[in-house]
Design an enzyme around this catalytic site. Structure first.
Site, mmCIF file in Angstrom:
data_model
loop_
_atom_site.group_PDB
_atom_site.id
_atom_site.type_symbol
_atom_site.label_atom_id
_atom_site.label_comp_id
_atom_site.label_asym_id
_atom_site.label_seq_id
_atom_site.Cartn_x
_atom_site.Cartn_y
_atom_site.Cartn_z
ATOM 1 C CE LYS A 11 -80.347 -38.008 70.187
ATOM 2 N NZ LYS A 11 -81.620 -38.020 69.441
ATOM 3 C CG PHE A 59 -91.478 -39.455 68.779
ATOM 4 C CD1 PHE A 59 -90.512 -38.871 69.582
ATOM 5 C CD2 PHE A 59 -92.173 -38.649 67.889
ATOM 6 C CE1 PHE A 59 -90.236 -37.512 69.517
ATOM 7 C CE2 PHE A 59 -91.910 -37.280 67.805
ATOM 8 C CZ PHE A 59 -90.931 -36.716 68.626
ATOM 9 N NE ARG A 87 -80.993 -27.308 64.863
ATOM 10 C CZ ARG A 87 -81.757 -28.275 65.354
ATOM 11 N NH1 ARG A 87 -81.470 -28.830 66.523
ATOM 12 N NH2 ARG A 87 -82.820 -28.697 64.700
ATOM 13 C CB THR A 93 -84.286 -34.772 62.899
ATOM 14 O OG1 THR A 93 -84.170 -33.410 63.336
ATOM 15 C CG2 THR A 93 -84.703 -35.639 64.065
ATOM 16 N NE ARG A 104 -79.318 -35.845 64.504
ATOM 17 C CZ ARG A 104 -80.019 -34.796 64.871
ATOM 18 N NH1 ARG A 104 -80.339 -33.866 63.995
ATOM 19 N NH2 ARG A 104 -80.429 -34.675 66.115
ATOM 20 C CG ASN A 114 -81.339 -38.760 65.856
ATOM 21 O OD1 ASN A 114 -81.000 -39.059 67.000
ATOM 22 N ND2 ASN A 114 -82.105 -37.720 65.596
ATOM 23 C CG HIS A 117 -80.127 -33.369 71.549
ATOM 24 N ND1 HIS A 117 -81.416 -33.164 71.127
ATOM 25 C CD2 HIS A 117 -79.815 -32.310 72.346
ATOM 26 C CE1 HIS A 117 -81.869 -32.030 71.655
ATOM 27 N NE2 HIS A 117 -80.915 -31.499 72.407
ATOM 28 C CD GLU A 128 -81.709 -28.959 74.618
ATOM 29 O OE1 GLU A 128 -80.654 -29.011 73.976
ATOM 30 O OE2 GLU A 128 -82.816 -29.301 74.140
HETATM 31 P P1 CMP Z 1 -83.329 -34.930 69.036
HETATM 32 O O1 CMP Z 1 -82.596 -33.884 68.300
HETATM 33 O O2 CMP Z 1 -82.631 -35.577 70.170
HETATM 34 O O3 CMP Z 1 -84.701 -34.311 69.580
HETATM 35 C C1 CMP Z 1 -85.865 -35.082 69.782
HETATM 36 C C2 CMP Z 1 -85.719 -36.464 69.258
HETATM 37 O O4 CMP Z 1 -86.921 -37.162 69.048
HETATM 38 C C3 CMP Z 1 -85.088 -36.414 67.890
HETATM 39 O O5 CMP Z 1 -83.726 -36.062 67.993
HETATM 40 C C4 CMP Z 1 -85.370 -37.796 67.339
HETATM 41 O O6 CMP Z 1 -84.359 -38.721 67.678
HETATM 42 C C5 CMP Z 1 -86.652 -38.152 68.071
HETATM 43 N N1 CMP Z 1 -87.743 -38.204 67.111
HETATM 44 C C6 CMP Z 1 -88.237 -37.200 66.393
HETATM 45 N N2 CMP Z 1 -89.241 -37.642 65.602
HETATM 46 C C7 CMP Z 1 -89.357 -38.956 65.837
HETATM 47 C C8 CMP Z 1 -90.197 -39.968 65.320
HETATM 48 N N3 CMP Z 1 -91.130 -39.689 64.401
HETATM 49 N N4 CMP Z 1 -90.035 -41.222 65.791
HETATM 50 C C9 CMP Z 1 -89.099 -41.495 66.732
HETATM 51 N N5 CMP Z 1 -88.270 -40.564 67.259
HETATM 52 C C10 CMP Z 1 -88.404 -39.316 66.801
#
Ligand code: CMP
Length: 138
Positions: A11, A59, A87, A93, A104, A114, A117, A128
């Site tokens: 990212k 979000f 993962r 996450t 992460r 984070n 992905h 994807e």
């Molecule tokens: P990712 O694995 O890219 O998939 C969806 C993304 O949404 C996740 O990583 C986070 O970066 C983002 N995300 C999930 N929950 C929240 C949250 N509560 N606030 C902001 N971003 C979020």
């Protein structure tokens, strides 16, 4: 265990902080193969389409803003149990909850920023990978 393909994104936060090489090294050290790789700056429609499953989440706007603020590195990874393995290498996450030594934990700042992905299941991985590598003979 079956050989799988999964999508990985480094990212904008991790790219900005010069962590591309370290993250790719972690992927390779885990035994995963980089089958395709491309650096790009996502457009707003591309990011919105990719994360469409989250479009009703509070979000979503923040997520699209973040994912389009700078370049990302897109990869198709392959290996035995690649979806779960990537993962595991990424960690939870929320970087605050991620295990020591994970991508992460090492490079993420918060749940929004984070560092990486990864696809979360077989169906999402198929969507994807083809979203960013359409028509590739992987
Ligand atoms: P990712 O694995 O890219 O998939 C969806 C993304 O949404 C996740 O990583 C986070 O970066 C983002 N995300 C999930 N929950 C929240 C949250 N509560 N606030 C902001 N971003 C979020």
């Amino acid at each position: 265990m079956a050989v799988e393909r999964t999508l990985s994104i480094i990212k904008p936060d991790a790219v900005e902080q010069n962590h591309i090489g370290e993250i790719v090294a972690m992927i390779e050290a885990a035994g995963l193969k980089v089958k395709a790789m491309r650096m790009t700056h996502l457009s707003r429609p591309q990011a919105e389409g990719f994360y469409y499953v989250h479009k009703e989440r509070p979000f979503f706007g923040e997520l699209v803003e973040f994912m389009t603020r700078g370049p990302v590195v897109l990869m198709c990874l392959e290996g035995e149990g690649a979806i779960a393995k990537w993962r595991e290498v990424m960690g939870a996450t929320n970087p605050a909850e991620a295990a020591e030594g994970t991508v992460r934990k090492r490079f993420g700042s918060n749940i929004g920023e984070n560092a990486s992905h990864g696809s979360d299941a077989t169906e999402t991985a198929a969507f994807e990978v083809s979203y960013f590598f359409p028509g590739y003979d992987l």
